[in-house]
Design an enzyme around this catalytic site. Structure first.
Site, PDB file in Angstrom:
ATOM      1  N   GLU A 180       0.644  -1.224   0.086  1.00 36.56           N
ATOM      2  CA  GLU A 180      -0.040  -0.127  -0.090  1.00 36.56           C
ATOM      3  C   GLU A 180       0.822   1.039  -0.265  1.00 36.56           C
ATOM      4  O   GLU A 180       1.751   1.675   0.918  1.00 36.56           O
ATOM      5  CB  GLU A 180      -0.691   0.096   1.244  1.00 36.56           C
ATOM      6  CG  GLU A 180      -1.692   1.069   1.804  1.00 36.56           C
ATOM      7  CD  GLU A 180      -2.465   1.380  -0.135  1.00 36.56           C
ATOM      8  OE1 GLU A 180      -3.333   0.891  -0.133  1.00 36.56           O
ATOM      9  OE2 GLU A 180      -2.514   2.944  -0.240  1.00 36.56           O
ATOM     10  N   GLY A 193     -19.404   7.145   0.136  1.00 39.51           N
ATOM     11  CA  GLY A 193     -20.524   7.112   1.090  1.00 39.51           C
ATOM     12  C   GLY A 193     -20.928   5.433   1.507  1.00 39.51           C
ATOM     13  O   GLY A 193     -22.110   5.487   2.309  1.00 39.51           O
ATOM     14  N   ARG A 473     -25.936   9.481 -12.586  1.00 44.59           N
ATOM     15  CA  ARG A 473     -25.342  10.330 -12.486  1.00 44.59           C
ATOM     16  C   ARG A 473     -25.177  12.122 -13.325  1.00 44.59           C
ATOM     17  O   ARG A 473     -24.978  13.165 -13.461  1.00 44.59           O
ATOM     18  CB  ARG A 473     -24.395   9.788 -11.625  1.00 44.59           C
ATOM     19  CG  ARG A 473     -24.430   8.875 -10.709  1.00 44.59           C
ATOM     20  CD  ARG A 473     -23.498   8.556  -9.286  1.00 44.59           C
ATOM     21  NE  ARG A 473     -24.222   8.607  -8.500  1.00 44.59           N
ATOM     22  CZ  ARG A 473     -22.599   7.796  -7.540  1.00 44.59           C
ATOM     23  NH1 ARG A 473     -21.993   7.572  -7.646  1.00 44.59           N
ATOM     24  NH2 ARG A 473     -23.468   8.022  -6.240  1.00 44.59           N
ATOM     25  N   GLU A 612     -11.862  -0.280  -9.265  1.00 42.45           N
ATOM     26  CA  GLU A 612     -11.742   0.827  -9.522  1.00 42.45           C
ATOM     27  C   GLU A 612     -10.715   0.905 -10.655  1.00 42.45           C
ATOM     28  O   GLU A 612     -11.440   1.491 -12.026  1.00 42.45           O
ATOM     29  CB  GLU A 612     -12.114   1.973  -8.838  1.00 42.45           C
ATOM     30  CG  GLU A 612     -12.313   3.307  -9.598  1.00 42.45           C
ATOM     31  CD  GLU A 612     -12.722   4.018  -8.662  1.00 42.45           C
ATOM     32  OE1 GLU A 612     -12.481   4.431  -7.382  1.00 42.45           O
ATOM     33  OE2 GLU A 612     -12.778   5.770  -9.725  1.00 42.45           O
ATOM     34  N   ALA A 627     -20.252   0.673  -6.809  1.00 40.45           N
ATOM     35  CA  ALA A 627     -19.212   0.487  -6.671  1.00 40.45           C
ATOM     36  C   ALA A 627     -18.223  -0.726  -5.591  1.00 40.45           C
ATOM     37  O   ALA A 627     -17.753  -1.404  -5.606  1.00 40.45           O
ATOM     38  CB  ALA A 627     -18.284   1.456  -6.217  1.00 40.45           C
ATOM     39  N   LEU A 628     -19.073  -0.562  -4.092  1.00 39.35           N
ATOM     40  CA  LEU A 628     -18.783  -1.007  -3.486  1.00 39.35           C
ATOM     41  C   LEU A 628     -19.186  -2.551  -3.758  1.00 39.35           C
ATOM     42  O   LEU A 628     -18.257  -3.331  -2.691  1.00 39.35           O
ATOM     43  CB  LEU A 628     -19.920  -0.493  -1.390  1.00 39.35           C
ATOM     44  CG  LEU A 628     -18.848   0.493  -1.285  1.00 39.35           C
ATOM     45  CD1 LEU A 628     -17.591  -0.150  -0.712  1.00 39.35           C
ATOM     46  CD2 LEU A 628     -18.839   1.962  -1.630  1.00 39.35           C
TER      47      LEU A 628
HETATM   48  P1  ADP Z   1     -11.113   0.046  -4.553  1.00 39.67           P
HETATM   49  O1  ADP Z   1     -12.462   0.743  -4.593  1.00 39.67           O
HETATM   50  O2  ADP Z   1     -10.943  -0.187  -6.106  1.00 39.67           O
HETATM   51  O3  ADP Z   1     -10.912  -1.078  -3.282  1.00 39.67           O
HETATM   52  P2  ADP Z   1      -9.587   1.740  -3.292  1.00 39.67           P
HETATM   53  O4  ADP Z   1      -8.943   3.425  -3.850  1.00 39.67           O
HETATM   54  O5  ADP Z   1      -9.980   2.153  -1.844  1.00 39.67           O
HETATM   55  O6  ADP Z   1      -9.463   0.715  -4.796  1.00 39.67           O
HETATM   56  O7  ADP Z   1      -8.427   1.554  -3.025  1.00 39.67           O
HETATM   57  C1  ADP Z   1      -7.013   1.217  -3.593  1.00 39.67           C
HETATM   58  C2  ADP Z   1      -5.843   1.447  -2.963  1.00 39.67           C
HETATM   59  O8  ADP Z   1      -4.475   0.979  -3.721  1.00 39.67           O
HETATM   60  C3  ADP Z   1      -5.360   2.684  -2.067  1.00 39.67           C
HETATM   61  O9  ADP Z   1      -5.269   2.352  -0.512  1.00 39.67           O
HETATM   62  C4  ADP Z   1      -3.907   3.709  -3.108  1.00 39.67           C
HETATM   63  O10 ADP Z   1      -3.406   4.240  -2.323  1.00 39.67           O
HETATM   64  C5  ADP Z   1      -3.582   2.365  -3.535  1.00 39.67           C
HETATM   65  N1  ADP Z   1      -2.804   1.841  -4.494  1.00 39.67           N
HETATM   66  C6  ADP Z   1      -2.820   2.508  -5.528  1.00 39.67           C
HETATM   67  N2  ADP Z   1      -1.515   2.963  -6.467  1.00 39.67           N
HETATM   68  C7  ADP Z   1      -0.886   2.168  -5.629  1.00 39.67           C
HETATM   69  C8  ADP Z   1       0.404   1.266  -5.896  1.00 39.67           C
HETATM   70  N3  ADP Z   1       1.234   1.731  -7.002  1.00 39.67           N
HETATM   71  N4  ADP Z   1       0.979   0.934  -5.598  1.00 39.67           N
HETATM   72  C9  ADP Z   1       0.879   0.773  -3.680  1.00 39.67           C
HETATM   73  N5  ADP Z   1      -0.490   1.320  -3.315  1.00 39.67           N
HETATM   74  C10 ADP Z   1      -1.602   1.791  -4.566  1.00 39.67           C
END
Ligand code: ADP
Length: 646
Positions: A180, A193, A473, A612, A627-628
C-alpha cells in the site's frame, strides 16, 4: 502572486492583524512566567485552532521554558480513517523533533495543516521563535535495507478490493502480502458514501416500497435486445416479475436480473453484460461474507444518489470505515503483512506470466515481492490524476485542475499503467463519472446533507428545480452544468433530520454543519430562501409542486418517480453542492474470473485485477451503490482464483 508595493503594505498590515487575531484567539491556561532571555518559551499550556477538513481542529500545547512538552488535539471532526492519521502522527513528530518543520501526512493534508497552524499559533503565544522551529527539520530516517519476499499471492492496494482479495486468498490457504503506497489502508473505500447495491428480499421486505414503478420494469423487459444474452435475461426478468405480481406481494420487486439490466441500461449498454450478470448474481453473497467478518448493515435498503432502485445497503459504521475495519480485523488477526508507504512500480513478468511486484519502500529502499501463484492489482481509479483525466476525457468540457474530486490523493491510476506495461488491454477509459454532489470548497463528499434520494430536492441559484433528482448521475451533473455557476442547493426538512444531532452519511451532525456555515437551517422556506439568497417565491413554488407530486406519487414537473415524504415539516435545511470528479469507470479489462486480459484477447497468466482499476462493469455511467459491491465481489473472486492458480 505578484503584488504592487501598496498592496504589499496592505497585506503586511492584514497579516499583522491576522497574527494579532490568532493570538487573541489563543487561550493561555497555564501559569506562564515572563519570557526571560535565554529561555525559548514562556512555560505553560496554550490552545488554538486551525481549520481542518471537517471544521475546527483545536489543539493545546504545553511548553517548559526550553521544550515543547506535549501537543494534544482536544477537538476535531476529521474523517475517520483519513484525518486521524495526521491526528496521531503529527503531534508525536512535533514533540519528538522539537520542530514545526514537519511534512503534512499524505492523504491528510488539510488536517495536517490545521494542526500545524494551531501549534504555530501556540508557539507564538508562548513567545517561541516560529521561523527557527520551522527551519529545524525532523531528523531524516536512514534508508532501510532492500527487501525480497516470496509469498503465494501479492496484492497491490489496501482499499476494499485489495483487502477483500487478500482475505479471500488467505481463507483459501494462500500466504499473502499487501503493498500500500499510502500511510494507511482504506483508499477511496474508507471515505466513500459506502452504499452497497444488492437485491436482498429479506431487507427489501422490511420496508414499504417507495420505489418501483412498473413502467421501469416493463421498460427493461421490452427494450430492443442488444444480444442473445440480453434477450435471455429480459425473458427471465419477465418471468420473475409475473411471478411477483401473481404472489400479490406488497414489497419492492427486485432480483439480480433486474439489478443487472438496470446496470446495463444505466451505462448505455457499454458494459460487458457477461461480467454484469455474474456480478449481480454474487452481490448478496458479498453482503453475507462481510457479515461473517462482523460487518453490520442496517435492516432495510435505501436508494443512494443515482442508484435508480431501492437496493442500497447502508453500513452501520460511518462512511466506508465498516468495510475497512472488518477486512483489517481479519488481516490483523491472521497477521497478513500490509507494507504501508510502499509503492508498487512494476509487475515482474517471466515467460509471459506475472511472477511478482517491484516496489519502493518508505525510505526509498527497493522492495521485491515474488508471487508463487498470483498478483492482484487493486489500486483504484485515476480521479486524482489530472493528466490522465485530460488524456482520456471525451465527455466533459474539461477535467483540468479546476474540477475538484471526491477522491483520496492516491487515486492516480498507477495500476492501469503497470498493467498496461505487463500487456493488459484497457476498456472504457473515456467514461469518467462526475457527481453533482461535491463540497464547494474541497470537492469532497463530506458536508452532503442528503440522506437518500427520496426525501430531498435540488434547486439552482434561482430557487427552481432543474432535473429529476432520482436520475442517473451523469444526467444530473450535465443538468447542473447548465445552471448558474454550476451550483445547486439540496433542500430537505425534518424528515431527514429528526433532531439536530442526527448525522448525515459522513458522520457529521446537522447542527455542526449549520454551526460551521456548511448548511443552513430555518423554520420557514421563506427564511431559508433569504439565507441562501434565492428568490423565496420560486423556492416555495418548487417545494409546493414537489409535495403535490408526492401526494399523487407522480406527475412531477421535472419527471421524477421516486418519492417518500413531503418537504413540509420544519426545520428546513439547505446545503450547497457543485460538480466533482468521483469515479473512473474504465480500466484494465478482466473476465468473470478477474483474470487480466491481454491485447491478444487471452488472459495473462498469474495476473488478476479487481475494483475501480478495472473497466467493463459499468459502461458510460456507474449506478450509485454499484462500486462497493464491485470491489467486494471481484476482490473475492480475484483472491480465490489467485490462491488456486497453478
Ligand atoms: P478500490 O475501491 O478499487 O478498492 P481504493 O481506492 O479503495 O480502490 O483502494 C486502492 C488502494 O490502492 C489505495 O489505498 C491506494 O493508495 C492504493 N494504491 C494505488 N496505487 C498504488 C501503488 N502504486 N502501490 C501500492 N498501492 C497503491
Amino acid at each position: 502572486m505578484v503584488l504592487g508595493k501598496r498592496a504589499k503594505g496592505i497585506v503586511a498590515i492584514l497579516a499583522a492583524l491576522a497574527v494579532a487575531a490568532a493570538l487573541i484567539g489563543c487561550v493561555h491556561t497555564g501559569g506562564a512566567d515572563q519570557a526571560t532571555s535565554g529561555k525559548l518559551f514562556k512555560a505553560g499550556t496554550y490552545s488554538a485552532s486551525g481549520n481542518g477538513m471537517g471544521g475546527e481542529v483545536k489543539v493545546s500545547v504545553t511548553f517548559s521554558s526550553d521544550k515543547i512538552v506535549s501537543v494534544k488535539v482536544d477537538k476535531h471532526n476529521e474523517t475517520p480513517g483519513v484525518g486521524d492519521i495526521a491526528l496521531e502522527k503529527l503531534p508525536a513528530l512535533i514533540v519528538e523533533g522539537q520542530t514545526l518543520g514537519v511534512d503534512a501526512v499524505a492523504g491528510a493534508t488539510m488536517t495536517s495543516d490545521a494542526i500545524l497552524a494551531a501549534v504555530e499559533a501556540c508557539v507564538k503565544k508562548a513567545g517561541g521563535d516560529v521561523a527557527a522551529l520551522k527551519a529545524r527539520k525532523a531528523a531524516a530516517a536512514g534508508k532501510s535495507a532492500d527487501v525480497t519476499e516470496t509469498v503465494d499471492v501479492v496484492v497491490i492496494g489496501a482499499g476494499g478490493a485489495g483487502l477483500s482479495a487478500a482475505v479471500t486468498a488467505h481463507q483459501n490457504g494462500a500466504s499473502v502480502l499487501v503493498l500500500e503506497k499510502m500511510p494507511k489502508a482504506g483508499g477511496n473505500t474508507i471515505i466513500s458514501g459506502a452504499a452497497y447495491n444488492s437485491a436482498d428480499a429479506e431487507r427489501q421486505k422490511r420496508a414499504p416500497a417507495s420505489a418501483g414503478p412498473e413502467a421501469v420494469v416493463m421498460g427493461l423487459i421490452n427494450a430492443k435486445p442488444a444480444s442473445d444474452l440480453h434477450k435471455e435475461m429480459q425473458a427471465t426478468l419477465k418471468r420473475e416479475y409475473e411471478a411477483y405480481k401473481a404472489s400479490g406481494a406488497s414489497y419492492l420487486f427486485d432480483s439480480p436480473t433486474m439489478h443487472a439490466l438496470q446496470t446495463f441500461e444505466g451505462g448505455d449498454r457499454k458494459a460487458d453484460l457477461v461480467l454484469v450478470k455474474n456480478y449481480t448474481s454474487r452481490t448478496l453473497d458479498g453482503v453475507k461474507w462481510l457479515e461473517s467478518l462482523d460487518m453490520k448493515f442496517t435492516d432495510t435498503c435505501f436508494t443512494v444518489l443515482g442508484a435508480l432502485w431501492q437496493r442500497s445497503h447502508k453500513p452501520v459504521k460511518p462512511l466506508g470505515t465498516g468495510y475497512i475495519e472488518a477486512l483489517m480485523g481479519y488481516v490483523n488477526a491472521h497477521k497478513i503483512p500490509v507494507l504501508l508507504e510502499t509503492k508498487a512500480e512494476r509487475i515482474l513478468m517471466k515467460d509471459g506470466r506475472a511472477v511478482g511486484v517491484e516496489a519502493v519502500g518508505a525510505s526509498g529502499n527497493k522492495v521485491t515481492v515474488m508471487a508463487r501463484k498470483g498478483v492482484v492489482i487493486a489500486t483504484g481509479g485515476f480521479s486524482r490524476n489530472i493528466e490522465m483525466r485530460q488524456r482520456y476525457n471525451t465527455q466533459w468540457k474539461t477535467l483540468d485542475a479546476s474540477i475538484l474530486s471526491t477522491n483520496h490523493p492516491g487515486a492516480t491510476g498507477d495500476g492501469i499503467a503497470m498493467a498496461q506495461a505487463a500487456g493488459a488491454e484497457l476498456v472504457g477509459m473515456e467514461y469518467i463519472q462526475l457527481l453533482p454532489m461535491g463540497d464547494p470548497v474541497t470537492g469532497s463528499l463530506t458536508g452532503n446533507i442528503e440522506q437518500g434520494v427520496e426525501n430531498r430536492i435540488f434547486v439552482n441559484k434561482q430557487g427552481s428545480r432543474f432535473v429529476a433528482e432520482d436520475a442517473r448521475r451523469d444526467t444530473m451533473t450535465q443538468a447542473l452544468y447548465q445552471q448558474t455557476d454550476a451550483w445547486l442547493w439540496v433542500i430537505l426538512d425534518k424528515h431527514s433530520y429528526p433532531t439536530g444531532s442526527t448525522k448525515n452519511n459522513f458522520n457529521e451532525t446537522i447542527d455542526d454543519l449549520v454551526a460551521a456555515g456548511r448548511a443552513y437551517k430555518a423554520d420557514t422556506l421563506e427564511d431559508l430562501a433569504k439565507q441562501i439568497k434565492v428568490p423565496a417565491a420560486n423556492l416555495v413554488k418548487a417545494v409546493a409542486e414537489f409535495n403535490k407530486a408526492v401526494e399523487r406519487k407522480g406527475g412531477d414537473p421535472v419527471g421524477r418517480t421516486l418519492f417518500a415524504d413531503k418537504i413540509d415539516t420544519p426545520p428546513f435545511y439547505a446545503g450547497a453542492r457543485i460538480p466533482t470528479v468521483h469515479h473512473t469507470m474504465g480500466g484494465v479489462k478482466i473476465n468473470t474470473d478477474t483474470q487480466v486480459i491481454g491485447s491478444s484477447g487471452k488472459a495473462i497468466p498469474g495476473l488478476y485485477a479487481a475494483g475501480e482499476v478495472t473497466g467493463g462493469l459499468h459502461g458510460t455511467n456507474r449506478l450509485g451503490g454499484n462500486a462497493l459491491a464491485d470491489i467486494i465481489v471481484h476482490g473475492r473472486i480475484a483472491g480465490a482464483n489467485a490462491a488456486k492458480a497453478k
